[in-house]
Design a protein around this motif. Structure first.
Motif, mmCIF file in Angstrom:
data_model
loop_
_atom_site.group_PDB
_atom_site.id
_atom_site.type_symbol
_atom_site.label_atom_id
_atom_site.label_comp_id
_atom_site.label_asym_id
_atom_site.label_seq_id
_atom_site.Cartn_x
_atom_site.Cartn_y
_atom_site.Cartn_z
ATOM 1 N N CYS A 51 64.509 99.627 -70.290
ATOM 2 C CA CYS A 51 63.276 98.842 -70.191
ATOM 3 C C CYS A 51 63.515 97.471 -70.811
ATOM 4 O O CYS A 51 64.336 97.332 -71.719
ATOM 5 N N TRP A 52 62.771 96.480 -70.319
ATOM 6 C CA TRP A 52 62.984 95.138 -70.851
ATOM 7 C C TRP A 52 61.745 94.274 -70.724
ATOM 8 O O TRP A 52 60.854 94.560 -69.931
ATOM 9 N N ALA A 53 61.738 93.217 -71.553
ATOM 10 C CA ALA A 53 60.664 92.224 -71.530
ATOM 11 C C ALA A 53 61.295 90.860 -71.776
ATOM 12 O O ALA A 53 62.244 90.736 -72.544
ATOM 13 N N ALA A 62 57.879 92.154 -67.654
ATOM 14 C CA ALA A 62 57.763 93.394 -68.409
ATOM 15 C C ALA A 62 58.088 94.535 -67.455
ATOM 16 O O ALA A 62 57.376 94.747 -66.486
ATOM 17 N N VAL A 63 59.189 95.246 -67.719
ATOM 18 C CA VAL A 63 59.668 96.277 -66.803
ATOM 19 C C VAL A 63 59.729 97.618 -67.529
ATOM 20 O O VAL A 63 60.413 97.750 -68.548
ATOM 21 N N ASP A 64 59.025 98.622 -66.964
ATOM 22 C CA ASP A 64 58.972 99.955 -67.563
ATOM 23 C C ASP A 64 60.143 100.853 -67.154
ATOM 24 O O ASP A 64 60.390 101.869 -67.795
ATOM 25 N N ASP A 65 60.824 100.536 -66.071
ATOM 26 C CA ASP A 65 61.983 101.287 -65.573
ATOM 27 C C ASP A 65 61.755 102.806 -65.549
ATOM 28 O O ASP A 65 62.522 103.574 -66.111
ATOM 29 N N GLY A 73 57.423 98.176 -71.073
ATOM 30 C CA GLY A 73 57.594 96.736 -70.892
ATOM 31 C C GLY A 73 56.494 95.898 -71.497
ATOM 32 O O GLY A 73 56.755 94.925 -72.215
ATOM 33 N N ARG A 74 55.249 96.258 -71.223
ATOM 34 C CA ARG A 74 54.124 95.467 -71.748
ATOM 35 C C ARG A 74 54.044 95.481 -73.277
ATOM 36 O O ARG A 74 53.831 94.433 -73.883
ATOM 37 N N LEU A 77 56.733 93.127 -74.465
ATOM 38 C CA LEU A 77 56.351 91.740 -74.214
ATOM 39 C C LEU A 77 55.306 91.281 -75.236
ATOM 40 O O LEU A 77 55.349 90.149 -75.726
ATOM 41 N N THR A 91 65.393 94.260 -74.887
ATOM 42 C CA THR A 91 65.788 95.407 -74.070
ATOM 43 C C THR A 91 65.763 96.659 -74.937
ATOM 44 O O THR A 91 66.033 96.596 -76.140
ATOM 45 N N TYR A 110 58.508 102.033 -78.174
ATOM 46 C CA TYR A 110 59.035 100.790 -77.585
ATOM 47 C C TYR A 110 58.633 99.568 -78.407
ATOM 48 O O TYR A 110 59.407 98.617 -78.535
#
Length: 193
Positions: A51-53, A62-65, A73-74, A77, A91, A110
């Protein structure tokens, strides 16, 4: 004033047998962020999620993968925004430990996986540089050079022709004061093409 971080920082959390490998690092743009994320996927093929922001130059992501929507992600972020950061990629590589954490547990995990390395990161002021150019008579060149040096201008390029042409960069928040100073110095003989 927005800040960035000086260098990548990592931190590992273990929560109910799941490993969360959090990292924050400076990046220039989304393309660089995507390269970093692709590298992490290649480096951790057994990970359940990467996951990444991203906050970089007004570009955010913002990616939850694969984690439940809004649980990875959110929150990551949000941590970056709370710190007033820019040019930073967060990440988190998650290795699932077999115990489900629930939506609230994921949000906390996260969030912590990004907040912990940020506590260890060296923050640096983010300076936005504004390119400028001016033309002036030869007699003013020395005074203008001194004023540029005093204002912290960088990248000075000078061309000598019928007039002296100068191109340089100055911190965006110092631009107005520098132009005013040079206009006073030149008494109307400095042009701004």
């Amino acid at each position: 004033m927005p800040q960035s971080i000086a260098r990548p920082v990592q931190h590992e959390l273990v929560i109910k047998k799941s490993r969360f490998l959090g990292q924050v690092q400076p990046v220039a743009d989304r393309a660089e962020a995507l390269r970093v994320v692709a590298g992490l996927r290649a480096e951790h093929p057994g990970a359940a999620h990467v996951c990444w922001a991203l906050l970089a130059g007004g570009d955010s992501a913002a990616v939850d993968d694969g984690e439940p929507g809004g649980t990875a992600g959110r929150p990551m972020l949000h941590v970056l925004r709370q710190q007033d950061l820019d040019g930073v990629l967060a990440t988190v590589v998650r290795y699932f430990g077999g115990v489900k954490l629930g939506a609230g547990g994921l949000v906390r995990a996260y969030t912590d996986a990004v907040a912990q390395p940020l506590l260890l990161a060296d923050k640096v002021a983010l300076v936005r540089w504004q390119p400028l150019a001016c033309v002036l008579p030869y007699a003013l060149e020395g005074g203008v050079r001194r004023a540029l040096e005093a204002a912290g201008a960088r990248g000075l390029a000078v061309e000598h022709g019928p007039l002296v042409q100068m191109r340089f960069e100055v911190a965006a928040d110092a631009q107005a004061a520098l132009r005013e100073r040079l206009d006073q110095l030149g008494q109307g003989r400095i042009g701004w093409p």
